[in-house]
Each structure stands twice: as structure tokens, then as C-alpha cells.
Scaffold this active site. Structure first.
Site: not given
Ligand code: NAD
Ligand code: UDP
Length: 315
Positions: A149, A178, A191-193, A195, A211, A280
């Protein structure tokens, strides 16, 4: 109603969490929206309420394969975002960021569209600079479980900037921190979903590590506003630009807030910390404030309440 400035806009990953909110927002502005998704983590139900809109179209397509459509703007969001899903098929994750970006950049070049990349705070890895500004180059493990990723997204940024320099393509790169809200996948492991679902079911709240690690949580509506403003920013502004909420919380505090707001009897249980889990994370959003006149407005409690209301209907 189609407005005079209506555009044809492609949203890849449009059936995902962020993508579905973005499609909704772009349609509200009177644009034609083409949602392209392979439904790897996205769901039809996320966009079911938009299907009746004559300006909206959904296409099942994997962006690792070329796509031929006529559009004015592209938001490239396709890529699984939760660690569980992106690590399930890590090769496909890298392909989606790298081959997928090449295909979408090639499309943008052919039709002279403006293209925005949904990059991520993960490009900073486990940061040695705090808070993170866009000038920081990051501290990323190239061979770990999160690398498919993190390095995929870093390579995508490289491709965007090379298409900009080599082909004068109009690009915008957002580094998203996030983000949470309704339509996150209930089993996506973030983490949010996690919890909220655990609290609503009365299951133990699983904290990885002790934590004390921190994250900054942005509510989805604020984030979408930032993405749209970035797309509409001055022509010569490419980013990268941080988009996220600069208010930082420990994961333990998040667990306590979720328990309080759901009124749950759940207890906290501590599990091993996954490898390369950043300790962090907090965005410096000075650039977004200056260039986009953007900042998040929705406080954690308000955003959690809206998200809890959504999950209460599912669980
Ligand atoms: P998500 O997993 O809900 O959405 C990603 C979507 O992309 C899904 O609908 C999935 O089916 C589709 N997808 C995956 N691979 C594909 C492919 N090869 N071709 C076509 N469709 C494909 O995730 P999200 O949280 O909505 O994230 C959307 C974008 O934002 C992602 O690129 C993610 O990296 C970026 N992003 C999200 C967060 C966040 O906190 N939500 C943070 C940083 C970056
Ligand atoms: N995390 C946690 N419990 C969970 C899911 C995640 O403590 O059930 C922690 C995880 O280890 C990380 C933080 O929450 O430190 C955020 O995780 P998430 O996967 O949401 O996002 P990212 O690590 O990509 O920021």
C-alpha cells in the site's frame, strides 16, 4: 438539473466509502458522474440511492486494465484502504496503485482531463517528523506487510508528477489522513468502524498495543470538501497537499469515546500491535488552509455520533 458548468467526471473507486460520498457531492453540483469500481471493497448499496439519477452511471471495471471513456476530470480513488483488505492480495494492491495510475494517467493524457490522486498519509510511513508537512519525505519500510500500500501510493505520486513534467498533464495529489464516517465497510478492520461495531454488539473493544499510538480523525464530509476544492484549485497548483483533521487522539481515548457515546457495556481488551504500525500521525494542514482556504469543522464527537447512527441500522 444540469448546470452550465457541468462536467463529465470519472470517479474510480466510486462505490467505496469515500468514493460514494464524492459521487453524491459531484452530482449535487449538477455534474455527470461515471463511477468505476471492481467491487473489491466497494458495494452497490453505497451508491444504490444514486442509481435513479440520470446523470449517474456505474461501470464494473478493474483499473489495472485500460479504460476508454470521454471525461473532463478524474478522481482516482480506486484502491483498498484498510490494512486487512490491502494485505489480503498485496500484489493486486500494488498493481492497482501502479498499473491503475498508469492507465488513468494515460486516459487523462488522451482526453486532456484534469486528474486527482487519492494519496495517503502512509507515504510518511512511521514518521520521524511531527506533525507531518508535505516537505517530509517519510520513513517507509519497503519490504513489510504495509509496503504494498505505502510504496504503491508513493510510486503513484511519482507517476503523477512525471506525467505532469513529461506531458504537461494537469494533476492534483491529495495526501489523505485517517477519515471515517457512514458507509465504511463494517468488516474492514479500520479502527473507527471496528470499535463502533464492537461497542454496538457488546463485544470486547480490541486495542492493538497499549493504545498510546495516535491518529487524527477527519469526518468524511470535511474530507470531500477538501478534495473538491483541490480539484478546483489554481491550475499551477499540483500538491501534494495534506487533507485531514489536525486534532490528534490516542487509540485508547477513541475507544473510551466510542464506549461513552454508544452507552455500551463493552470492555477493552489489548491485542498485539501489528508490525510497522505508525506510533504517531498528525497532519500539518497549513498548506490546505492557505491554498484551499480549507479546514475541517466537524469535531470527533459529532462525527462519531453520525457514524454510530449509521452502524446502528446495520448491526
Ligand atoms: P474503500 O476500500 O472503501 O474504497 C476503495 C474502492 O476502490 C472500493 O470501492 C474498491 O472496490 C475499489 N477498487 C479497489 N481496487 C480497484 C481496482 N483495481 N479497480 C477498480 N476499483 C477498485 O476505501 P476508501 O476509504 O473509500 O478509500 C478511497 C481512496 O482514498 C483509496 O485510494 C485510499 O487509499 C484513499 N485513502 C483513504 C483514507 C481513509 O482514511 N479512508 C486515508 C488515506 C487514503
Ligand atoms: N487499531 C486498534 N484496534 C482495531 C483496529 C485498529 O487498536 O480494532 C489500531 C491500529 O493498530 C492503528 C490504529 O488503530 O494503530 C489505526 O488503525 P487503522 O487500521 O484504522 O488505520 P491506519 O493504521 O492505517 O492508520
Amino acid at each position: 438539473m444540469k448546470s452550465l458548468q457541468a462536467k463529465r467526471i470519472l470517479v474510480t473507486g466510486g462505490a467505496g466509502f469515500l468514493g460514494s460520498h464524492l459521487c453524491e457531492r459531484l452530482l449535487q453540483q449538477g455534474n455527470e458522474v461515471l463511477c468505476v469500481d471492481n467491487f473489491y471493497t466497494g458495494r452497490r448499496s453505497n451508491v444504490a440511492h444514486l442509481i435513479e439519477n440520470p446523470l449517474f452511471e456505474v461501470m464494473r471495471h478493474d483499473i489495472t486494465f485500460p479504460l476508454f471513456v470521454e471525461v473532463d476530470e478524474i478522481y482516482n480513488l480506486a484502491c483498498p484502504a484498510s490494512p486487512i483488505h490491502y494485505q489480503f492480495d498485496p500484489v493486486q494492491t500494488t498493481k492497482t496503485s501502479v498499473h491503475g495510475s498508469i492507465n488513468m494517467l494515460g486516459l487523462a493524457k488522451r482526453v486532456r482531463a484534469k486528474i486527482l490522486q487519492a494519496s495517503t498519509s502512509e507515504v510518511y510511513g512511521d514518521p520521524l517528523v511531527h506533525p507531518q508537512t508535505e516537505a517530509y519525505w517519510g520513513n517507509v519500510n519497503p519490504v513489510g506487510f504495509r509496503s504494498c500500500y505505502d510504496e504503491g501510493k508513493r510510486c503513484a505520486e511519482t507517476l503523477f508528477f512525471d506525467y505532469n513534467r513529461q506531458h504537461a498533464l494537469r494533476i492534483k495529489v491529495a495526501r489523505i489522513f485517517n477519515t471515517y464516517g457512514p458507509r465504511m465497510h463494517p468488516n474492514d478492520g479500520r479502527v473507527v468502524s471496528n470499535f463502533i461495531v464492537q461497542a454496538l454488539k457488546g463485544d470486547d473493544i480490541t486495542i492493538y498495543g497499549d493504545g498510546s499510538q495516535t491518529r487524527s480523525f477527519c469526518y468524511v464530509d470535511d474530507l470531500i470538501e477538501g478534495l473538491v476544492r483541490l480539484m478546483d484549485s489554481p491550475e499551477d497548483f499540483t500538491g501534494p497537499i495534506n487533507l485531514g483533521n489536525p486534532v490528534e487522539f490516542t487509540i485508547l481515548t477513541l475507544a473510551e469515546r466510542v464506549i461513552k457515546l454508544t452507552g455500551s457495556q463493552s470492555r477493552i481488551s489489548f491485542k498485539p500491535l501489528p508490525s510497522d504500525d505508525p506510533t504517531q500521525r498528525q497532519p500539518d494542514i497549513s498548506l490546505a488552509r492557505a491554498i484551499l482556504e480549507w479546514q475541517p469543522f466537524i469535531q470527533l464527537e459529532e462525527g462519531l455520533e453520525k457514524t454510530i447512527a449509521y452502524f446502528s441500522r446495520l448491526v
